[in-house]
Design an enzyme around this catalytic site. Sequence first.
Site, PDB file in Angstrom:
ATOM      1  N   HIS A 119     120.980  18.779  22.261  1.00 24.44           N
ATOM      2  CA  HIS A 119     121.347  17.891  21.150  1.00 24.44           C
ATOM      3  C   HIS A 119     120.231  16.902  20.813  1.00 24.44           C
ATOM      4  O   HIS A 119     120.482  15.836  20.271  1.00 24.44           O
ATOM      5  CB  HIS A 119     122.656  17.152  21.477  1.00 24.44           C
ATOM      6  CG  HIS A 119     123.846  18.070  21.520  1.00 24.44           C
ATOM      7  ND1 HIS A 119     125.053  17.744  22.083  1.00 24.44           N
ATOM      8  CD2 HIS A 119     123.998  19.346  21.057  1.00 24.44           C
ATOM      9  CE1 HIS A 119     125.895  18.767  21.967  1.00 24.44           C
ATOM     10  NE2 HIS A 119     125.268  19.748  21.356  1.00 24.44           N
ATOM     11  N   CYS A 153     107.834   7.002   7.045  1.00 29.32           N
ATOM     12  CA  CYS A 153     106.787   8.005   7.303  1.00 29.32           C
ATOM     13  C   CYS A 153     105.688   7.819   6.255  1.00 29.32           C
ATOM     14  O   CYS A 153     105.913   7.193   5.208  1.00 29.32           O
ATOM     15  CB  CYS A 153     107.440   9.375   7.163  1.00 29.32           C
ATOM     16  SG  CYS A 153     106.319  10.766   7.275  1.00 29.32           S
ATOM     17  N   CYS A 155     104.768   9.907   4.235  1.00 32.76           N
ATOM     18  CA  CYS A 155     105.216  10.571   2.997  1.00 32.76           C
ATOM     19  C   CYS A 155     106.232   9.724   2.248  1.00 32.76           C
ATOM     20  O   CYS A 155     106.666  10.093   1.159  1.00 32.76           O
ATOM     21  CB  CYS A 155     105.804  11.951   3.313  1.00 32.76           C
ATOM     22  SG  CYS A 155     107.523  11.903   3.885  1.00 32.76           S
ATOM     23  N   GLY A 192     130.125  16.785  34.040  1.00 34.39           N
ATOM     24  CA  GLY A 192     130.338  15.647  33.150  1.00 34.39           C
ATOM     25  C   GLY A 192     130.354  15.971  31.671  1.00 34.39           C
ATOM     26  O   GLY A 192     129.846  15.195  30.873  1.00 34.39           O
TER      27      GLY A 192
END
Length: 256
Positions: A119, A153, A155, A192
């Site tokens: 993840h 960023c 960009c 877990g």
Amino acid sequence: MVDVREAAKALAGARRVVVFTGAGISAESGVPTFRDALTGLWERYDAQALATPQAFEDDPDLVWGWYEWRRSLIRRVHPNPGHEAVAAIEAHAPHALVVTQNVDDLHERAGSRAPIHLHGSLFTPRCAACSRPAEPGPGDEPEEGRRLAPPRCGCGGAIRPGVVWFGEALPEEALEEAVQAATDCDVLLTVGTSGVVYPAAEIPKVASMFGGTVIQVNPQPTPLDAVATINLHGSAAVVLPELVSAAWPERAAAGS
Ligand code: APR
């Protein structure tokens, strides 16, 4: 105790081991599990609603503030004996791979070599527009419950956390490697995790389907109870060190 001995025997005899972990392994380090995460000043928000691309689009400062707060929390805590036992399993078993759903870095800090982060990670931010990786910031201590504007960023896009949000695909290579390892393993230890978030929750099932022994460590019942060959009811920080000592008693005595 009988179950721990039985699990230890399977573990010590295994050539290929997969350790599959979820938020519960970090709970005893002081990282709230995902479903407990929104305490204190975050209580009025819905975790599921914050962890989506739509939430970031709608309110980037809220979502970035939440993730930066979680990152600062993780920087302040330490791996616990559960993470250390996982690293010991890697050191003792001929082949072992850690596959985690956690976005913290506690496995790495406990000495695990190259855990697969299904993840993503709080420490790999990237541009939401062009996907270019960004440097994690200095990790100032944002106040709990405070909005924080994400950095930009080159960009012009907003930097987003490097985690997988609800509705997003898991990193393809990581998932493939994890599924392959589950297919090939002799023992899969699931620790877990509530086992309700897919496709990650398929991994113990794949191991079982292909003949692996599935050992579960969790203080609570989960849907994986039905998949597990052996269920060890207890906390990771207590049960995992017991399991390692029972599986490799000579090495445990030698302190390795
Ligand atoms: N030791 C072992 N297990 C524990 C401990 C402990 N000390 N404390 C809690 N647990 C167990 C709980 O009983 C529960 O089954 O850990 C599990 C935590 O469940 P979740 O919070 O659902 O975490 P996880 O399974 O990792 O969630 C999967 O869902 O929220 C998304 O992307 C997020 O990676 C996360 C995924």
